[in-house]
Design a protein around this motif. Structure first.
Motif, PDB file in Angstrom:
ATOM      1  N   PRO A 287       0.489  -1.313  -0.255  1.00 35.44           N
ATOM      2  CA  PRO A 287       0.115  -0.125  -0.071  1.00 35.44           C
ATOM      3  C   PRO A 287       0.525   1.373  -0.266  1.00 35.44           C
ATOM      4  CG  PRO A 287       0.232  -1.393   1.946  1.00 35.44           C
ATOM      5  CD  PRO A 287       0.731  -1.747   0.979  1.00 35.44           C
ATOM      6  N   LEU A 288       0.428   2.574  -1.132  1.00 36.07           N
ATOM      7  CA  LEU A 288       1.330   3.328  -0.447  1.00 36.07           C
ATOM      8  C   LEU A 288       0.472   4.860   0.210  1.00 36.07           C
ATOM      9  CD1 LEU A 288       1.423   3.980  -4.521  1.00 36.07           C
ATOM     10  CD2 LEU A 288       3.396   3.311  -3.250  1.00 36.07           C
ATOM     11  N   PRO A 289       1.253   5.451   0.808  1.00 35.67           N
ATOM     12  CA  PRO A 289       0.903   6.715   1.887  1.00 35.67           C
ATOM     13  C   PRO A 289      -0.174   7.271   0.982  1.00 35.67           C
ATOM     14  CG  PRO A 289       3.122   6.906   1.216  1.00 35.67           C
ATOM     15  CD  PRO A 289       2.656   5.548   0.215  1.00 35.67           C
ATOM     16  N   THR A 290      -1.538   7.848   1.945  1.00 34.29           N
ATOM     17  CA  THR A 290      -2.340   8.451   1.568  1.00 34.29           C
ATOM     18  C   THR A 290      -1.788   9.767   2.151  1.00 34.29           C
ATOM     19  OG1 THR A 290      -3.461   7.311   3.395  1.00 34.29           O
ATOM     20  CG2 THR A 290      -3.720   6.519   1.183  1.00 34.29           C
ATOM     21  N   ARG A 291      -1.389   9.850   3.340  1.00 35.82           N
ATOM     22  CA  ARG A 291      -0.923  11.203   3.500  1.00 35.82           C
ATOM     23  C   ARG A 291       1.105  11.421   4.630  1.00 35.82           C
ATOM     24  NH1 ARG A 291      -1.623  13.506   9.415  1.00 35.82           N
ATOM     25  NH2 ARG A 291      -2.341  11.375   9.845  1.00 35.82           N
TER      26      ARG A 291
ATOM     27  N   ASP B 135      16.321   3.088   3.455  1.00 38.54           N
ATOM     28  CA  ASP B 135      15.634   1.659   3.212  1.00 38.54           C
ATOM     29  C   ASP B 135      13.965   2.024   3.624  1.00 38.54           C
ATOM     30  OD1 ASP B 135      17.479   0.368   2.335  1.00 38.54           O
ATOM     31  OD2 ASP B 135      18.341   0.415   4.234  1.00 38.54           O
ATOM     32  N   TYR B 136      13.338   1.778   2.863  1.00 36.35           N
ATOM     33  CA  TYR B 136      11.376   2.671   3.107  1.00 36.35           C
ATOM     34  C   TYR B 136      10.750   0.699   3.308  1.00 36.35           C
ATOM     35  CZ  TYR B 136      11.038   7.105   1.828  1.00 36.35           C
ATOM     36  OH  TYR B 136      11.554   8.423   1.514  1.00 36.35           O
ATOM     37  N   GLY B 137      10.081   1.287   4.549  1.00 39.00           N
ATOM     38  CA  GLY B 137       9.234  -0.383   4.716  1.00 39.00           C
ATOM     39  C   GLY B 137       8.078   0.367   5.447  1.00 39.00           C
ATOM     40  N   VAL B 138       6.679  -0.530   5.033  1.00 39.44           N
ATOM     41  CA  VAL B 138       5.637  -0.551   5.811  1.00 39.44           C
ATOM     42  C   VAL B 138       5.862  -0.896   7.531  1.00 39.44           C
ATOM     43  CG1 VAL B 138       4.300  -0.455   3.894  1.00 39.44           C
ATOM     44  CG2 VAL B 138       4.234  -2.109   4.870  1.00 39.44           C
ATOM     45  N   ALA B 139       5.464  -0.321   8.426  1.00 42.71           N
ATOM     46  CA  ALA B 139       5.308  -1.013   9.601  1.00 42.71           C
ATOM     47  C   ALA B 139       3.962  -0.863  10.425  1.00 42.71           C
ATOM     48  CB  ALA B 139       6.059  -0.475  10.567  1.00 42.71           C
ATOM     49  N   TRP B 140       3.700  -2.369  11.060  1.00 40.95           N
ATOM     50  CA  TRP B 140       1.924  -2.376  11.285  1.00 40.95           C
ATOM     51  C   TRP B 140       2.119  -1.798  12.824  1.00 40.95           C
ATOM     52  CZ3 TRP B 140      -2.662  -2.293  10.153  1.00 40.95           C
ATOM     53  CH2 TRP B 140      -3.639  -2.676  10.721  1.00 40.95           C
ATOM     54  N   LEU B 141       1.516  -0.804  13.303  1.00 40.32           N
ATOM     55  CA  LEU B 141       1.495  -0.067  14.187  1.00 40.32           C
ATOM     56  C   LEU B 141       0.547   0.011  15.100  1.00 40.32           C
ATOM     57  CD1 LEU B 141       3.722   3.615  13.244  1.00 40.32           C
ATOM     58  CD2 LEU B 141       4.467   1.182  14.007  1.00 40.32           C
ATOM     59  N   VAL B 142       0.040  -0.547  16.431  1.00 41.18           N
ATOM     60  CA  VAL B 142      -0.391  -1.087  17.073  1.00 41.18           C
ATOM     61  C   VAL B 142      -0.483   0.013  18.804  1.00 41.18           C
ATOM     62  CG1 VAL B 142      -1.201  -3.354  16.880  1.00 41.18           C
ATOM     63  CG2 VAL B 142       0.585  -2.183  19.372  1.00 41.18           C
ATOM     64  N   PRO B 143      -1.478   0.890  19.297  1.00 43.77           N
ATOM     65  CA  PRO B 143      -1.151   1.457  20.499  1.00 43.77           C
ATOM     66  C   PRO B 143      -0.623   1.111  21.547  1.00 43.77           C
ATOM     67  CG  PRO B 143      -3.380   1.184  20.054  1.00 43.77           C
ATOM     68  CD  PRO B 143      -2.876   0.535  18.769  1.00 43.77           C
ATOM     69  N   GLY B 144       0.223   1.807  21.884  1.00 44.75           N
ATOM     70  CA  GLY B 144       0.427   1.348  23.699  1.00 44.75           C
ATOM     71  C   GLY B 144      -0.722   1.597  25.204  1.00 44.75           C
ATOM     72  N   ALA B 145      -0.518   0.959  26.267  1.00 41.39           N
ATOM     73  CA  ALA B 145      -1.544   1.805  27.152  1.00 41.39           C
ATOM     74  C   ALA B 145      -1.398   2.391  27.613  1.00 41.39           C
ATOM     75  CB  ALA B 145      -1.053   0.348  28.118  1.00 41.39           C
ATOM     76  N   THR B 146      -0.812   3.847  27.327  1.00 43.61           N
ATOM     77  CA  THR B 146      -1.135   5.052  27.373  1.00 43.61           C
ATOM     78  C   THR B 146       0.292   6.022  26.979  1.00 43.61           C
ATOM     79  OG1 THR B 146       1.070   4.943  29.668  1.00 43.61           O
ATOM     80  CG2 THR B 146      -1.125   4.399  30.312  1.00 43.61           C
ATOM     81  N   ASN B 147      -0.308   6.856  26.700  1.00 37.23           N
ATOM     82  CA  ASN B 147       1.007   8.087  25.717  1.00 37.23           C
ATOM     83  C   ASN B 147       1.900   8.162  26.972  1.00 37.23           C
ATOM     84  OD1 ASN B 147      -0.445   9.835  27.542  1.00 37.23           O
ATOM     85  ND2 ASN B 147      -1.655  10.052  25.889  1.00 37.23           N
ATOM     86  N   THR B 148       2.129   9.563  26.295  1.00 34.38           N
ATOM     87  CA  THR B 148       3.753  10.370  27.436  1.00 34.38           C
ATOM     88  C   THR B 148       3.494  10.490  28.129  1.00 34.38           C
ATOM     89  OG1 THR B 148       3.902  11.963  25.281  1.00 34.38           O
ATOM     90  CG2 THR B 148       5.355   9.821  25.012  1.00 34.38           C
ATOM     91  N   LYS B 149       2.361  11.064  28.145  1.00 34.79           N
ATOM     92  CA  LYS B 149       1.800  12.286  29.568  1.00 34.79           C
ATOM     93  C   LYS B 149       1.074  10.928  29.885  1.00 34.79           C
ATOM     94  CE  LYS B 149       1.298  15.951  26.698  1.00 34.79           C
ATOM     95  NZ  LYS B 149       0.476  17.442  26.269  1.00 34.79           N
ATOM     96  N   GLY B 150       1.014   9.795  29.826  1.00 31.27           N
ATOM     97  CA  GLY B 150       0.102   9.255  31.340  1.00 31.27           C
ATOM     98  C   GLY B 150      -1.497   8.693  31.296  1.00 31.27           C
TER      99      GLY B 150
ATOM    100  N   GLN C 104       7.010   8.845   7.358  1.00 29.73           N
ATOM    101  CA  GLN C 104       6.926   9.394   6.815  1.00 29.73           C
ATOM    102  C   GLN C 104       5.302   9.615   5.949  1.00 29.73           C
ATOM    103  OE1 GLN C 104       9.816  10.733   4.374  1.00 29.73           O
ATOM    104  NE2 GLN C 104       7.999  11.541   3.809  1.00 29.73           N
ATOM    105  N   GLY C 105       5.149   8.818   6.855  1.00 32.37           N
ATOM    106  CA  GLY C 105       3.466   9.373   6.089  1.00 32.37           C
ATOM    107  C   GLY C 105       2.505   7.561   6.663  1.00 32.37           C
ATOM    108  N   TRP C 106       1.225   7.968   6.096  1.00 32.58           N
ATOM    109  CA  TRP C 106       0.555   7.000   7.278  1.00 32.58           C
ATOM    110  C   TRP C 106      -0.472   6.301   6.077  1.00 32.58           C
ATOM    111  CZ3 TRP C 106       0.493   4.807  11.820  1.00 32.58           C
ATOM    112  CH2 TRP C 106       0.900   5.842  12.470  1.00 32.58           C
ATOM    113  N   CYS C 107      -0.742   4.782   6.030  1.00 33.02           N
ATOM    114  CA  CYS C 107      -1.228   4.484   4.945  1.00 33.02           C
ATOM    115  C   CYS C 107      -3.047   4.423   5.311  1.00 33.02           C
ATOM    116  CB  CYS C 107      -0.821   3.686   4.330  1.00 33.02           C
ATOM    117  SG  CYS C 107       1.184   3.394   3.360  1.00 33.02           S
ATOM    118  N   GLU C 108      -4.223   4.714   4.589  1.00 33.88           N
ATOM    119  CA  GLU C 108      -5.472   5.133   5.476  1.00 33.88           C
ATOM    120  C   GLU C 108      -6.401   4.920   4.677  1.00 33.88           C
ATOM    121  OE1 GLU C 108      -5.540   9.389   6.788  1.00 33.88           O
ATOM    122  OE2 GLU C 108      -4.215   8.851   8.441  1.00 33.88           O
TER     123      GLU C 108
END
Length: 570
Positions: free
Chosen positions: A474-478, A527-542, A566-570
């Motif tokens: 998939p190409l980045p949409t944003r 080196d370009y790639g696509v990564a599947w990111l999942v949200p963590g339990a909390t953010n940096t502000k808790g 570089q961007g998001w594939c939405e």
């Protein structure tokens, strides 16, 4: 075919100019006007003596009903009517107003003119109803153009309606020459003219006269319609000669010495010969409208009301030219004392500029762009006036009529919307995306101004991205114009994006850029790639992360080993 000239007479032009001054209140008061080469307004102390002996050049209908007449001395008129308001109108104001009318007239003819002779150093002294430098007449050559609007009577009606929309009372006539047409137009509302074989006279909705080509039509007019001085006209009146027809019955050999230097001109006009050429009027390349306020204005709404009238006049002038505007400049002078009190040392002027993405000429479209700009502006002091200038004028776009649809689409709808958005959020944030041949993903498109909505888009992206698409990646949409640093990228790593924590659940290689654009200061090895990111339990502000899992377009800088989003594939 003989030429046909229209004369448009504005009999109350001077009074209309006085009433258009926002800082003067003459509503309901009898008004008289003195034409001069000086500044507009009332007379100063040094002019009081000359003003008392001056003669009135123009009076309005209210003053006429009280017995005030042009030609009366100022002292006599003021003794007759104490509440009479006498104002100066400069010839500069008159020429500017006649120029606006001439521009509107150009939409129905080939050549417009506000004078019958080139400019002369002593022109102001020669102005008058019988002179060659009229102060209330615009001429238009309509030879061969009347059939386009349904005939000469229909042309005069359309012309009068357009000029009446500018706020002027108008009388018009069409004849073989400019001076004959002017004489007929001046007396178009007078009972001395009646419909006949040679003349077609109409009193409503605007007084107009159509003279048959080649006919002698000046016979019923008084001698004041001819280019002769007042003393000569008075001499013939004492002899019982009051009309042009009666004058022509006198022996020509005896008339010539009595008429003086203009004898040949008077006799030719009475015989129906008028070959005087028009001096073409050249519209200015900038259009300016300005006004001042009697009482300072502290809000934007009254200014927008004044601008509505200005944009209406702009639209009429631009439409007659076949042109449109690209830049609007607004200058609002502010109250100096309040500005110094609230903001010491600040210039008491609010200056705004609107660069339109596409040329516009419609009054409503221009006003919407001005409204969007002014509603975001701050009046740090009450306004005492407003000045609107169109500084960049281009040829208007022509749209072919589409007969294949039941309902025609408005061609200016999108340009008007873009102009409104540009005025509200900024010119640099409105445009079209242009594809660019580049290796870096963030450089493959750029926002360019919308100057031509029909421009063709550039070809699609580079071979590397097309190859990635072929591999079902998939190409980045944003895309981010500036990549976001996220540290080391490995499977299972935790990264922070906008104060939110994400875990790299999977990582897939896509392509490599090795030393691209080496000839620039920003050569890239990635080196370009696509990564599947999942949200963590909390953010940096808790706090709990609110963004769901998503596919991100990332790369690793091979020279430093740092990772970037570089961007998001939405």
């Amino acid at each position: 075919m003989g030429r046909r000239i229209v004369a448009v007479v504005l009999p109350q032009l001077g009074c209309e100019l006085v009433r258009q001054r926002a800082h003067e209140d003459h509503e309901g008061r009898p008004l008289a006007v003195l034409f001069s080469s000086g500044k507009p307004g009332g007379a100063g102390a040094g002019e009081a003596q000359d003003r008392a002996t001056a003669t009135l050049d123009l009076v309005d209908e209210a003053a006429w009903r009280y017995g005030i007449r042009p030609g009366q001395r100022v002292a006599e008129a003021q003794a007759t009517l104490a509440e009479l308001s006498i104002q100066n109108v400069s010839f500069t104001e008159v020429d500017a107003a006649l120029g606006r009318v001439a521009e509107v007239c150009l939409g129905l003819g080939t050549t417009a003119s506000i004078r019958l002779a080139p400019e002369h150093p002593d022109e102001d002294k020669r102005r008058g109803p019988a002179g060659d430098a009229p102060f209330d007449t615009v001429f238009l050559d309509v030879t061969g153009a009347a059939h386009l609007v349904g005939g000469e009577e229909a042309l005069l009606d359309e012309l009068c309606e357009r000029i009446h929309a500018l706020g002027h009372k108008v009388q018009a006539a069409i004849a073989d020459g400019p001076r004959i047409a002017r004489a007929l137009a001046r007396f178009a509302a007078s009972p001395v003219l009646a419909s006949g074989v040679a003349l077609s006279v109409r009193k409503a909705p605007h007084p107009t006269v159509v003279a048959r080509p080649g006919a002698r039509v000046l016979g019923p007019l008084p001698l004041t319609a001819m280019p002769m001085d007042a003393d000569t006209a008075a001499f013939f009146a004492r002899l019982g000669v009051f009309t042009v027809e009666a004058l022509m019955k006198l022996p020509r050999s005896e008339l010539t010495p009595r008429l003086g230097l203009r004898a040949a001109e008077v006799l030719d006009l009475a015989a129906g010969h008028d070959d005087l050429p028009l001096v073409p009027y050249a519209p200015p390349r900038t259009i300016v409208e300005e006004t001042s306020f009697d009482d300072p204005i502290a809000s934007v709404e009254p200014i927008l009301f004044v601008l509505r009238g200005m944009t209406s006049r702009f639209a009429a002038r631009l439409g007659a030219r076949g042109e449109a505007c690209l830049t609007l400049d607004i200058t609002i002078p502010l109250d100096k004392s309040i500005t110094n009190l609230r903001h010491p040392g600040k210039e008491p002027v609010l200056a705004l500029s609107i660069e339109l993405p596409s040329p516009l000429s419609d009054a409503g479209d221009l006003h919407r762009a001005l409204r969007a700009k002014l509603e975001r502006a701050e009046l740090f002091a009450p306004a005492v006036g407003v000045r609107l200038e169109v500084s960049q004028i281009v040829e208007a776009r022509r749209i072919q009529i589409d007969l294949s649809r039941d309902k025609a689409a408005r061609p200016d709808a999108l340009p008007a919307l873009l102009a409104e958005l540009s005025a509200e959020i900024g010119q640099d944030r409105v445009g079209v995306l242009e594809a660019v041949h580049a290796h870096k993903p963030e450089a493959r498109s750029r926002l360019v101004p919308v100057r031509d909505l029909d421009q063709k888009r550039a070809p699609a992206g580079s071979a590397e991205l097309e190859a990635a698409e072929d591999r079902d990646v998939p190409l980045p949409t944003r895309l981010f114009s500036t990549p976001v640093p996220i540290g080391r990228i490995t499977k299972g790593a935790v990264i922070a994006v906008d104060n939110r924590l994400y875990a790299v659940e999977s990582l897939r290689f896509v392509m490599r850029l090795d030393g691209v654009e080496w000839w620039t200061s920003s050569a890239a090895s990635r080196d370009y790639g696509v990564a599947w990111l999942v949200p963590g339990a909390t953010n940096t502000k808790g706090e709990a992360s609110t963004r769901a899992a998503g596919l991100a377009w990332v790369f690793v800088d091979r020279t430093t080993g740092e990772g970037y989003l570089q961007g998001w594939c939405e």
